[in-house]
Design an enzyme around this catalytic site. Structure first.
Site, mmCIF file in Angstrom:
data_model
loop_
_atom_site.group_PDB
_atom_site.id
_atom_site.type_symbol
_atom_site.label_atom_id
_atom_site.label_comp_id
_atom_site.label_asym_id
_atom_site.label_seq_id
_atom_site.Cartn_x
_atom_site.Cartn_y
_atom_site.Cartn_z
ATOM 1 N N HIS A 122 0.705 -1.264 0.128
ATOM 2 C CA HIS A 122 -0.051 0.018 -0.016
ATOM 3 C C HIS A 122 0.811 1.344 -0.030
ATOM 4 C CE1 HIS A 122 -3.106 -2.779 1.069
ATOM 5 N NE2 HIS A 122 -2.797 -2.791 2.014
ATOM 6 N N ASP A 164 3.917 -8.642 0.857
ATOM 7 C CA ASP A 164 4.541 -9.391 2.060
ATOM 8 C C ASP A 164 3.687 -10.520 2.458
ATOM 9 O OD1 ASP A 164 2.577 -7.793 3.353
ATOM 10 O OD2 ASP A 164 3.958 -6.777 4.550
#
Length: 486
Positions: free
Chosen positions: A80, A236
């Protein structure tokens, strides 16, 4: 040899594996977060690059022959983050991170800009996503907005520094609110809603694909004469899922890092925006995932450690390894607002039920319980979406606390498995993706589940007590959500 690099919030981690996926060496370098205003969270992109170089060169000193034999590199990264660069690829400002809450008003701007946008996206825009950050920059830093050549995610800025190419993978791109997740392509409708264009986006790849090679200068600096290919990689959590083989339908993991994540792999796109469940692409082709996110997981424990001026491991160690019941105090871990399942950037944490007898052990226990309850809240949101979770695999730094894992297993009511390679999380998954990109191997054959080191079972004697305390926990947010709201 294959290298995985994980660009987290608190550190850059690297893991070197051979062709049989045996871990040869690991290294890490710390990162710092800047919080110039309440609710803000930023990092300097060049700090990632400096830390990346430290990690690779440390591995090179440890295993020079292995580093020289690297043929593929995979990238994993915090999602993000708005890394804005000009047409020359130079950062225009510090990166606005995933846990930055400033753009909560801009989420409504995006929803109002295009009719039916939530249904189109399958997700609700949240302050943590990339798109609202760009709307905020357009409003408050218009001169910078006008210079944006590319809007990159953190790991993709590093990719550019490594290869000179602008690229991103499907899983990481899903968290921008610019991707047509169902069809795995940029959406002109979503981009238009935040004033962005497709030419400002990097090229999209699957996480298993090659996005280019190291530039000659980087390859020379890193001691890699083969100029390895760089895989698309993954966000991730998608990369961590690749690390533990969670690529089949309903395979689940719980990630206990700075943030906390419940992640479930899906064989199709299954949105459930009403409960703030993220429905994203996986890092492998033709696969998606659902994800619920707690913004402050281990970060909550670190907050308490700072207040008490005692290292977090010392706090948890003082509690021992056995639990006799839930803490009488209650902790709501919304220190940076919360993502799932409330989607509230303005709310803040609560610590309640304090008495004269409340000491540092009681406070630590309350924080661990509160975070387990937050995971349970998200666990229930995933169940509401039709997902069936029978057990979870745990990854991340929080897995070092045996007590915390026992609490989480008991509160969730499912076994928690610890993989043998759990300590490297996303970096190991990234290395696997680098192997696939370099060799063309079938990802089903590479991304298998590692051996389970041990399994933490729920404590049946404490299920009722924790269930009762969880029901009290659920009453906190509805009672305080309007207090202090600006």
């Amino acid at each position: 040899m294959y290298l995985g690099l994980d660009f987290g919030t608190s550190s850059v981690k690297g893991v070197l594996i051979d062709g049989k996926q045996k871990i040869i060496a690991t290294a890490s370098a710390p990162l710092k977060v800047s919080r110039p205003h309440p609710g803000w969270s930023e990092q300097n992109p060049d700090d990632w690059w400096k830390a990346c170089n430290i990690v690779v060169k440390t591995l090179g000193k440890m295993k020079p022959k292995a580093i020289a034999a690297v043929e593929g590199i995979g990238l994993s990264g915090q999602q993000h983050g708005a890394t804005l660069v000009d047409k020359a690829g130079k950062p225009l400002r510090p990166c606005i991170l995933w846990n930055d809450a400033r753009s909560f008003r801009e989420c409504d701007d995006i929803i109002n800009a295009e009719p039916g946008i939530v249904e189109h996206a399958g997700n609700i825009p949240l302050a943590g996503y990339t798109a609202p950050k760009l709307v905020w920059v357009k409003k408050h830093e218009p001169k910078i907005f006008e210079q944006v050549g590319k809007a990159l995610l953190p790991k993709d800025y590093i990719r550019f520094r490594m290869t000179g190419e602008y690229g991103s993978d499907m899983s990481d791109a899903s968290g921008t609110f610019w991707l047509d997740v169902a069809n795995r392509k940029w959406s002109e409708k979503l981009l238009r809603a935040s004033g962005m264009r497709i030419d400002q986006m990097p090229k999209l790849y699957e996480g298993t694909e090659s996005t280019g090679q190291l530039t000659p200068s980087v390859a020379k600096s890193w001691g890699m004469p083969k100029r390895p290919v760089v895989a698309g990689g993954g966000g991730d959590n998608a990369a961590a899922a690749c690390g533990i083989g969670a690529i089949t339908d309903n395979a689940a993991l719980v990630s206990i890092g700075t943030s906390g994540v419940l992640f479930v792999s899906n064989d199709q796109f299954r949105p459930n925006a009403a409960r703030m469940v993220h429905a994203f692409c996986h890092a492998v082709p033709n696969t998606w995932h659902q994800m619920s996110v707690i913004l402050s997981a281990a970060a909550s424990l670190e907050w308490l450690a700072g207040v008490l001026q005692t290292p977090a491991p010392a706090l948890t160690k003082a509690l021992g390894t056995k639990i006799s019941g839930s803490s009488p105090a209650l902790f709501l871990p919304y220190l940076s607002g919360e993502r799932s399942p409330v989607g509230d950037a303005q709310v803040r944490g609560v610590l309640m039920g304090l008495g004269h007898e409340t000491d540092r052990k009681a406070l630590t226990h309350a924080v661990l319980d509160g975070l387990a309850f937050a995971f349970r809240d998200n666990f229930d949101a995933l169940k509401d979406a039709g997902t069936k979770i029978k057990r979870v695999t745990a990854v991340g730094g929080g897995t070092k606390s045996e007590l915390w894992l026992k609490i989480i297993a008991t509160v969730l009511g499912v076994p928690v498995d610890l993989p043998a390679a759990g300590d490297v999380g996303g970096a190991f998954g990234a290395a696997r993706l680098g192997l696939i990109a370099a060799t063309g191997a079938d990802f089903h054959e590479v991304l298998t589940a590692p051996k389970t080191a041990r399994t933490i079972m729920p404590d049946p004697k404490l299920l009722d007590a924790y269930e009762a305390q969880y029901r009290r926990y659920l009453q906190i947010y509805p009672a305080i959500k309007e207090i202090g709201r600006s």
